[in-house]
Design a protein around this motif. Structure first.
Motif, PDB file in Angstrom:
ATOM      1  N   ARG A 123       0.858  -1.193   0.000  1.00 29.10           N
ATOM      2  CA  ARG A 123       0.000   0.000   0.000  1.00 29.10           C
ATOM      3  C   ARG A 123       0.889   1.235   0.000  1.00 29.10           C
ATOM      4  NH1 ARG A 123      -3.442   1.414   5.043  1.00 29.10           N
ATOM      5  NH2 ARG A 123      -4.827  -0.353   4.733  1.00 29.10           N
ATOM      6  N   ARG A 260     -16.675  -2.849  -3.366  1.00 26.38           N
ATOM      7  CA  ARG A 260     -15.775  -1.863  -3.966  1.00 26.38           C
ATOM      8  C   ARG A 260     -15.816  -0.567  -3.164  1.00 26.38           C
ATOM      9  NH1 ARG A 260     -12.149  -2.760  -6.556  1.00 26.38           N
ATOM     10  NH2 ARG A 260     -12.278  -1.161  -8.130  1.00 26.38           N
ATOM     11  N   LEU A 284      -5.270  -7.499  -6.358  1.00 25.95           N
ATOM     12  CA  LEU A 284      -4.343  -7.163  -7.441  1.00 25.95           C
ATOM     13  C   LEU A 284      -4.972  -6.130  -8.359  1.00 25.95           C
ATOM     14  CD1 LEU A 284      -3.074 -10.664  -8.556  1.00 25.95           C
ATOM     15  CD2 LEU A 284      -1.764  -8.915  -7.364  1.00 25.95           C
TER      16      LEU A 284
END
Ligand code: AMP
Length: 435
Positions: A123, A260, A284
């Motif tokens: 991240r 999402r 990914l």
């Protein structure tokens, strides 16, 4: 003197890692071209309001992670670095009247995105995405095509077992009732919710479903499922997407908790994972349909679907697999190094190398004032195929051409040098299989 370091959450891509990225970029570019996507480039910063409206103010990406640019213009406009590509691309679609182009407009962009998140493994605050957007096609076939494109990208990159997680998150017709059902389900448990989730319960309850907080796992497992609340049109669309995936032989796992992070998604939502590594920061890539976004950003109602694949995480996954396939295959070794018997005569070496480069040959001159032996040694260390030795023969227009790989040497007319190098290197490459 202060010592400077790359800002927290960013990193330098040194030549070897840059080459690994370049390899992914060229796979992405080739794939996008084959699927009919044309490149677009949008600014790395936009009016912050574009992301607030397009991505949603109650999302992590805008609420906590947006890189706002401090400076404000006189009009009071404020900017932010792009946290994701879709809002900017859809802004461009509306701004340039792309709804008059043949639909769908297929666009692709690869570049850095910025999120002011807490840095950790996988991240970053600046990371790279390969992005695909098909604007103006309601699906369902293109939904499957885009998911298949993503899978193909990973396979070409060297990750064979990437898994697709799939969900439908409904649309304006069915999601409001589902959200009410979700709030009604969580409300009696409000005091058990972690502070962040309690705070989100009314602002963005969908996000509770993909909470990373372990305290939420049990509650989420029993939560109402969006796929049980889809309206007839969304249910039919979702079934058709799955049929198309089946027809293409693309396996997927239904994941009712996949919502999402960005507000603009409708219907199809998907993410890519390596099996066994489905945890919080391990996606990914992902994407989904955003049938309301063009209108939300001021255009005519237009459906769309997109995909964003994180390149940093692909590199990390390849490294974790010990895959050697991180280089772009380009050979940075020079074909020829021009060296000289007279250490002081750098000008003539520079001129010969310049002429060779003008003829398209990867050549450099040794511009140091070292002895000839040292110059040849360092050319060999650089894995040069040839050294061109400038000596007394130059008076007659000749140089010595030494083939470091064959261990041979010959006198060559300077006028003939470029041709000899090209044919010598080509024969070697084809014969020796160096590539
Ligand atoms: P998202 O739009 O958040 O789903 O992001 C799409 C993809 O970009 C993710 O699946 C990741 O592969 C990648 N990504 C997102 N945020 C980061 C980050 N902070 N650092 C590295 N990669 C990221």
């Amino acid at each position: 003197m202060p010592t400077f370091r790359a800002p927290r959450g960013t990193r330098d891509l040194l030549p070897e890692e840059r080459a690994a990225f370049r390899r992914l970029e060229s796979i992405a570019a080739d794939l996008a071209r084959r699927y009919g996507y044309r490149e677009i480039e949008t600014p790395m910063f936009e009016d912050a309001a574009l992301f607030e409206r397009g991505v949603g103010t109650a999302t992590d990406v805008v609420e906590k992670e947006l890189f706002r640019i401090a400076r404000r213009t006189e009009e009071g406009e404020s900017w932010a670095l792009r946290p994701e590509p879709t809002a900017g691309i859809v802004r461009a679609y509306v701004e340039h009247g792309m709804q008059t182009w043949p639909q769908p407009v297929r666009l692709t962009m690869t570049g850095p995105m910025f999120r002011h998140d807490r840095p950790q493994a996988g991240r970053f605050r600046q990371f790279w995405q390969f992005d695909i957007e098909a604007i103006g096609d309601p699906g369902p076939a293109i939904d499957a095509e885009i998911i298949e494109l993503g899978r193909t990208f990973y396979r070409l990159a060297g990750l064979d077992d990437v898994q697709v997680l799939l969900n439908s998150i409904g649309d304006g017709a069915c999601r409001p009732a589902y959200i009410e059902a979700l709030i009604a389900y969580f409300e009696p448990h409000a005091d058990r919710l972690p502070a962040l989730e309690r705070d989100r319960l009314h602002r963005n309850p969908l996000r509770l479903l993909d909470s990373k907080d372990p305290a939420m796992a049990e509650l989420n497992a029993a939560a109402p499922r969006i796929t049980d609340h889809l309206c007839a049109a969304c249910a039919a669309h979702f079934a058709a997407v799955r049929e198309h995936l089946d027809a293409l032989g693309i396996g997927y796992r239904l994941e009712p908790g996949l919502v999402r992070g960005l507000d603009y998604y409708t219907r199809t939502a998907f993410e890519f994972f390596i099996p066994g590594r489905e945890g919080g920061q391990q996606a990914l890539g992902g994407g989904g349909r955003y049938d309301g976004l063009v209108e939300l950003l001021g255009g005519r109602p237009t459906p769309g679907i997109g995909l964003g694949l994180g390149l940093d995480r692909v590199i990390l996954a390849l490294q974790a697999d010990g895959a050697a396939r991180t280089s772009d295959g380009s050979n940075a070794a020079p074909v020829a190094v021009v060296v000289g018997a007279d250490p002081a005569a750098t000008a003539v070496r520079l001129k010969v190398a310049t002429d060779l480069r003008a003829a398209g040959i990867a050549a450099r001159a040794d511009l140091g004032r070292r002895k000839l032996g040292k110059q040849v040694e360092s050319a060999a260390k650089d894995r040069a195929h040839f050294v061109v030795i400038i000596g007394d023969e130059l008076a007659d227009g000749n140089v010595q051409l030494k083939d470091l790989e064959a261990g041979s040497q010959q006198l060559v007319a300077l006028d003939d040098l470029a041709r000899k190098l090209v044919s010598g290197d080509r024969t070697h490459r084809h014969g020796g299989g160096d590539l």
